[in-house]
Design a protein around this motif. Structure first.
Motif, short mmCIF file in Angstrom:
data_model
loop_
_atom_site.label_atom_id
_atom_site.label_comp_id
_atom_site.label_asym_id
_atom_site.label_seq_id
_atom_site.Cartn_x
_atom_site.Cartn_y
_atom_site.Cartn_z
N HIS A 15 3.17 15.63 0.78
CA HIS A 15 3.83 15.71 2.34
C HIS A 15 5.06 15.02 2.28
CE1 HIS A 15 4.78 16.80 6.36
NE2 HIS A 15 3.63 17.25 6.61
N PRO A 16 6.27 15.63 2.48
CA PRO A 16 7.53 14.91 2.18
C PRO A 16 7.50 13.83 3.27
CG PRO A 16 8.18 17.32 2.99
CD PRO A 16 6.50 17.11 2.72
N ARG A 17 7.22 13.94 4.48
CA ARG A 17 7.04 13.09 5.45
C ARG A 17 5.98 12.08 5.78
NH1 ARG A 17 8.47 17.85 7.80
NH2 ARG A 17 6.83 17.73 9.39
N LYS A 18 5.09 12.13 4.66
CA LYS A 18 3.93 11.34 4.92
C LYS A 18 3.64 10.68 3.55
CE LYS A 18 1.70 14.12 8.31
NZ LYS A 18 0.47 14.91 8.80
N VAL A 19 4.64 10.03 3.02
CA VAL A 19 4.57 9.28 1.62
C VAL A 19 5.37 8.06 2.07
CG1 VAL A 19 5.24 9.05 -0.71
CG2 VAL A 19 4.48 11.28 0.00
N GLU A 20 4.66 6.76 2.05
CA GLU A 20 5.35 5.58 2.39
C GLU A 20 4.67 4.34 1.72
OE1 GLU A 20 4.83 4.30 6.46
OE2 GLU A 20 2.81 5.15 6.85
N ILE A 21 5.48 3.43 1.73
CA ILE A 21 4.97 2.14 1.13
C ILE A 21 5.09 1.06 2.18
CG2 ILE A 21 5.14 0.22 -0.67
CD1 ILE A 21 6.42 2.47 -2.60
N ARG A 22 3.95 0.30 2.68
CA ARG A 22 3.98 -0.78 3.52
C ARG A 22 3.29 -2.09 2.99
NH1 ARG A 22 4.97 0.24 8.61
NH2 ARG A 22 3.56 -1.58 9.16
N LYS A 23 4.04 -3.24 3.59
CA LYS A 23 3.27 -4.33 3.17
C LYS A 23 1.89 -4.25 3.87
CE LYS A 23 7.44 -7.29 3.16
NZ LYS A 23 8.10 -8.55 3.75
N ASP B 9 -1.19 -2.23 -4.54
CA ASP B 9 -0.76 -2.94 -5.70
C ASP B 9 -0.14 -4.10 -5.19
OD1 ASP B 9 0.93 -3.44 -8.32
OD2 ASP B 9 -0.34 -1.75 -8.83
N ALA B 10 0.02 -5.17 -6.16
CA ALA B 10 1.07 -6.53 -5.92
C ALA B 10 2.50 -5.95 -6.20
CB ALA B 10 0.63 -7.40 -6.70
N SER B 11 2.79 -4.75 -6.89
CA SER B 11 4.24 -4.68 -7.33
C SER B 11 4.64 -3.32 -6.48
CB SER B 11 4.20 -4.05 -8.78
OG SER B 11 5.76 -3.61 -8.88
N ARG B 12 5.78 -3.50 -5.40
CA ARG B 12 6.27 -2.39 -4.85
C ARG B 12 6.97 -1.39 -5.75
NH1 ARG B 12 8.01 -2.30 0.78
NH2 ARG B 12 9.03 -0.47 1.12
N GLU B 13 7.62 -1.94 -6.64
CA GLU B 13 8.37 -1.19 -7.62
C GLU B 13 7.63 -0.25 -8.55
OE1 GLU B 13 8.54 -4.33 -7.33
OE2 GLU B 13 10.56 -4.46 -6.43
N ALA C 205 0.81 -1.17 0.13
CA ALA C 205 -0.07 -0.03 0.07
C ALA C 205 0.83 1.12 0.03
CB ALA C 205 -0.97 -0.08 1.44
N LEU C 206 0.86 1.98 -1.05
CA LEU C 206 1.34 3.45 -1.14
C LEU C 206 0.19 4.49 -0.28
CD1 LEU C 206 3.32 5.62 -1.90
CD2 LEU C 206 1.98 5.51 -4.40
N LYS C 207 0.93 4.91 0.69
CA LYS C 207 -0.01 6.15 1.42
C LYS C 207 0.67 7.38 1.19
CE LYS C 207 -0.89 5.90 5.55
NZ LYS C 207 -0.72 6.02 7.07
N CYS C 208 -0.12 8.51 0.90
CA CYS C 208 0.11 9.87 0.70
C CYS C 208 -0.66 10.68 1.55
CB CYS C 208 0.16 10.12 -0.91
SG CYS C 208 1.38 9.13 -1.74
N VAL D 179 -4.57 6.27 -0.80
CA VAL D 179 -4.06 5.33 -0.60
C VAL D 179 -3.79 4.57 -2.04
CG1 VAL D 179 -5.75 3.82 0.50
CG2 VAL D 179 -3.21 3.12 0.79
N ILE D 180 -2.85 3.63 -2.60
CA ILE D 180 -3.05 2.97 -3.58
C ILE D 180 -2.61 1.58 -3.34
CG2 ILE D 180 -2.35 2.57 -6.12
CD1 ILE D 180 -1.95 5.28 -6.26
#
Length: 345
Positions: A276-284, A250-254, A159-162, A247-248
């Motif tokens: 927001h530079p500190r609130k963008v993350e990718i999590r399993k 996807d099966a692909s982290r890349e 999950a990409l959280k922004c 949030v997006i």
């Protein structure tokens, strides 16, 4: 490039006063300012507020106030009154700008006529300030997407959280007006909306007040451009937005990592906003994703630790039912019992 070009055309048309083209809905200036619509707007506005002194005073002279508002609008002399400023802790400190009762009734009148016009163009998975949506439905949708993507958590998923930096403060008035011009063909109604938007600034030509009901609709109109971009250009199948959090999955982290630069470029160049530079993350997904106040894990969800601590610190007889309602949407039996034991009925 397609979105930038379209936005540039819309901005040019707006600044030159060309309001033709785009969608048409048949809602005009007089539909919004009619005495009947103002009265219905008042009825909606007053719900839960009749104990407020300014609302009670307005109601004492209701007929005079509503017809005075109607005459001022019809004659073109109405102008917004100054905003009152106060702060709320929710949980972080927020600066709220509250318009006068008279102006808030007008904003409700604008909202009740324009909501359906714009809402029908929004994507299904936009959950803020919309009928039959909200945070709990957004969290349920996240769980549904997570199960589908991972085949009930048997496959990997991310999950990409922004979060958009200072979203309400950063909304550009001319870009917003350009987007509204797609559906608003009545020049007098468009002019009224221009006055409403221009009644507040955090910087020249920037910002919407958090306290206005129109701001909720205008924010969704603004970020519908992001929604459409994500769905049709990035072709993201699993995407959810609640106000400026999105949030997006996807099966692909890349693939998600590649989306970050594309999203940053789109927001900056088309909507003049910043991630927001500190609130963008990718999590399993299997490690738990913190979204809309809950941490969603495989087959269950829990409240954020900070939320639980705040609830235990601030709970009282007035907010108990609200806190218990939050518990019901998560695996929070222990917290629920602690709250109930503190305030036995």
């Amino acid at each position: 490039m397609q979105y930038r070009s379209l936005c540039s055309i819309l901005i040019r048309c707006t600044t030159e006063g060309v309001l033709s083209g785009g969608g048409r809905h048949g809602i005009g200036f007089h539909d919004v300012i009619s005495a009947a619509n103002l009265l219905e707007a008042w009825k909606e506005f007053r719900r839960g507020k009749r104990g407020k002194q300014d609302v009670a005073e307005f109601e004492l002279h209701l007929e005079e106030e509503l017809f005075g508002l109607h005459r001022g609008l019809a004659s073109g002399v109405w102008r917004p009154e100054p905003y009152a400023v106060f702060y709320v802790q929710d949980p972080k400190l927020r600066k709220i700008h509250k318009a006068s009762v008279r102006d808030r009734v007008l904003y409700q009148a604008v909202y009740r006529k324009l909501y359906a016009v714009f809402d029908r163009g929004f994507i299904h998975d936009s959950y803020a300030s919309r009928n039959r949506k909200g945070t709990h439905r957004g969290v349920e949708r996240f769980a549904e997407f997570a199960r589908k993507l991972t085949a009930n958590y048997s496959k990997r998923g991310f999950a990409l959280k922004c979060d958009i930096r200072k979203f309400f403060d950063g909304i550009d008035h001319e870009v917003l007006l350009a987007l509204l011009a797609r559906q608003i063909s009545d020049p007098k109604l468009f002019y009224l909306i221009r006055i409403i938007i221009g009644s507040f600034e955090t910087a020249p030509g920037k910002g919407l007040p958090l306290g206005n009901v129109t701001s909720q609709l205008f924010a969704n109109v603004y970020l519908n451009e992001l929604d459409q971009f994500v769905k049709h250009q990035l072709k993201a199948k699993y995407y959810i937005r609640y106000c400026d959090d999105f949030v997006i999955l996807d099966a692909s982290r890349e693939r998600l990592e590649a989306h970050i630069a594309t999203l940053r470029d789109f927001l900056s160049n088309t909507l003049l906003l910043l991630l927001h530079p500190r609130k963008v993350e990718i999590r399993k997904i299997t490690s738990g994703v913190d979204f809309l106040g809950y941490v969603s894990l495989p087959h269950y969800r829990v409240l954020r630790t900070k939320t639980k601590r705040r609830m235990l610190r601030l709970a009282n007889e007035r907010n108990l039912s609200s806190y218990l309602g939050l518990c019901k949407h998560a695996n929070a039996f222990t917290l629920e019992q602690l709250l109930k034991n503190r305030f036995p009925s």
